[in-house]
Scaffold this active site. Structure first.
Site, PDB file in Angstrom:
ATOM      1  CB  CYS A 137      -0.950  -0.009   1.192  1.00  0.00           C
ATOM      2  SG  CYS A 137      -2.041  -1.449   1.185  1.00  0.00           S
ATOM      3  CG  HIS A 141      -1.716   4.130   5.610  1.00  0.00           C
ATOM      4  ND1 HIS A 141      -1.696   4.172   4.231  1.00  0.00           N
ATOM      5  CD2 HIS A 141      -1.785   2.808   5.940  1.00  0.00           C
ATOM      6  CE1 HIS A 141      -1.743   2.939   3.749  1.00  0.00           C
ATOM      7  NE2 HIS A 141      -1.806   2.091   4.757  1.00  0.00           N
ATOM      8  CG  HIS A 147      -6.525   0.879   1.730  1.00  0.00           C
ATOM      9  ND1 HIS A 147      -5.587   1.478   0.918  1.00  0.00           N
ATOM     10  CD2 HIS A 147      -5.800   0.162   2.637  1.00  0.00           C
ATOM     11  CE1 HIS A 147      -4.386   1.147   1.317  1.00  0.00           C
ATOM     12  NE2 HIS A 147      -4.484   0.356   2.356  1.00  0.00           N
TER      13      HIS A 147
END
Length: 407
Positions: A162, A294, A331
């Site tokens: 990610c 995040h 996400h």
């Protein structure tokens, strides 16, 4: 290595819209672009999907949805790419693309056919699963592959989970600073696929409800489609003046290698990336006007990131504006670093005072440091000038970007 790195406007697409203005509007309003999907096995999950009406065929040998998403973002920076090509030549333009999806749309049915029939379909090729394929597609899209590989700038793929597109942006800056190229196309793309959703579900990381980052009731992530790309240059080509230019002020990376999927619980890996970015930018925490966290909504990520931010900002941790935009657009995995950097670009470029909203239930986790999460309608005391964007990934791959205007 002291060159300033200038950023073009971003090309961006996600469930919240196409183009930075559309995505920004939803981010500031707090309108969630998350729906229910059904996977092939019949299980239902929340996800943030780009409407098919926003995508069109690529003409590529492997015309996958992931490449259509990438193309939709690349189309938005065509003028900026032409600008650097005209100035430097095609052989001086590098390409750095981060992604987690390696052709799952085609590879999953191909492997199913192999299991059932003992052979792969005749049109299936492992090339589609290589980590560098999205970067090669971007190079072809802009005609940067017209010269022999030995005579042109690097075309690189990044697969740091990610943090992939944040890693791609950092490497693009390093290539320019080192003189290997004059400019670079950098960012990332990713998509929601059965492979990804079911994989995260097997790790018990997918939330049964819409993600609820930093809440004491958080229960996991909501996945999303997305892509975002910038053009990076060592010259201020993308704004009328130096003062109006948005730049990559600093960046930091760390690799704590704590666990294959879990972050280092004390936040030290995140702390290292953030402090390195501040040092490279020659800034202090007091210079940061906004932190795009995040903020995945998993128990471990939000815990360690809260601790990392608190360690970096000290007493100011309770006042610096923070939000996780994953509650709005999901996400976006390997694209998340670039997608969220695009929001930081917009905040700085326009000198905004209204920031992306932190959408959650408002239930604080008393075991975590108290952070200041942005509320709808909240205004900053002064126009935003410098933003920090965090990306913390599997395997302890941590990246931090600082985007702003020069003091």
């Amino acid at each position: 290595m002291s060159k300033t790195i200038y950023l073009s406007k971003p090309g961006i697409i996600c469930s919240a819209g196409t183009g930075i203005d559309a995505v920004w509007a939803k981010s500031v309003s707090g309108e969630r672009a998350i729906t229910r999907i059904t996977t092939a096995p019949g299980q239902q999950f929340y996800a943030a999907m780009i409407p098919e009406s926003e995508l069109h065929a690529t003409g590529d040998r492997f015309d996958m949805r992931s490449l259509q998403i990438e193309q939709a973002a690349l189309e938005q920076i065509q003028d900026e790419v032409r600008m650097v090509i005209d100035r430097y030549g095609k052989d001086q333009i590098a390409v750095c693309v981060g992604s987690c999806d390696n052709g799952s749309q085609l590879s999953t049915p191909a492997h199913r056919a192999n299991i059932e029939n003992g052979a792969f379909p005749p049109d299936y090729d492992l090339l589609v699963q290589t980590a560098g394929y999205p970067a090669a597609f971007a190079a072809r899209f802009f005609g940067l592959d017209s010269q022999p590989q030995s005579a042109r700038a690097p075309v690189l793929g990044f697969a740091t989970a990610c943090a992939s597109s944040a890693s791609a942006i950092i490497k693009a800056a390093q290539l320019i600073k080192s003189g290997i190229c004059k400019a670079a196309i950098a960012g990332g793309m990713d998509m929601v696929s059965d492979t990804v959703v079911l994989g995260f579900h097997s790790l018990e990381a997918v939330s049964p409800e819409k993600t609820n980052p930093f809440s004491k009731n958080r229960s996991g992530i909501t996945l999303g489609d997305g892509a975002a790309f910038f053009v990076l240059s060592a010259e201020p080509l993308f704004a009328p003046s130096e003062a109006e230019s948005v730049v990559l002020l600093g960046y930091g990376e760390s690799s704590d290698a704590e666990h294959m999927t879990a972050p280092k619980a004390d936040g030290s890996g995140a702390f290292q990336a953030m402090t390195e970015a501040l040092a490279r930018a020659n800034l202090t925490p007091s210079d940061i006007d906004y932190v795009n966290a995040h903020g995945t909504g998993t128990h471990l990520n939000d815990s360690m990131e809260s601790r990392g931010i608190a360690a970096v900002f000290g007493e100011r941790a309770s006042t610096v504006p923070v939000s996780s935009t994953k509650a709005i657009m999901g996400h976006t995995l390997g694209a998340a670093g670039a997608v969220e950097a695009a929001l930081c670009y917009k905040a700085v470029k326009d000198g905004v005072r209204s920031l992306p909203v932190h959408v959650w239930d408002g239930e604080r986790d008393d075991e975590l440091p108290a952070l200041h999460f942005v509320k709808k309608g909240e205004q900053t005391e002064k126009p935003v000038r410098i933003c920090m964007s965090n990306s913390f990934a599997f395997g302890g791959c941590n990246a931090c970007l600082i985007i702003g205007k020069r003091p």
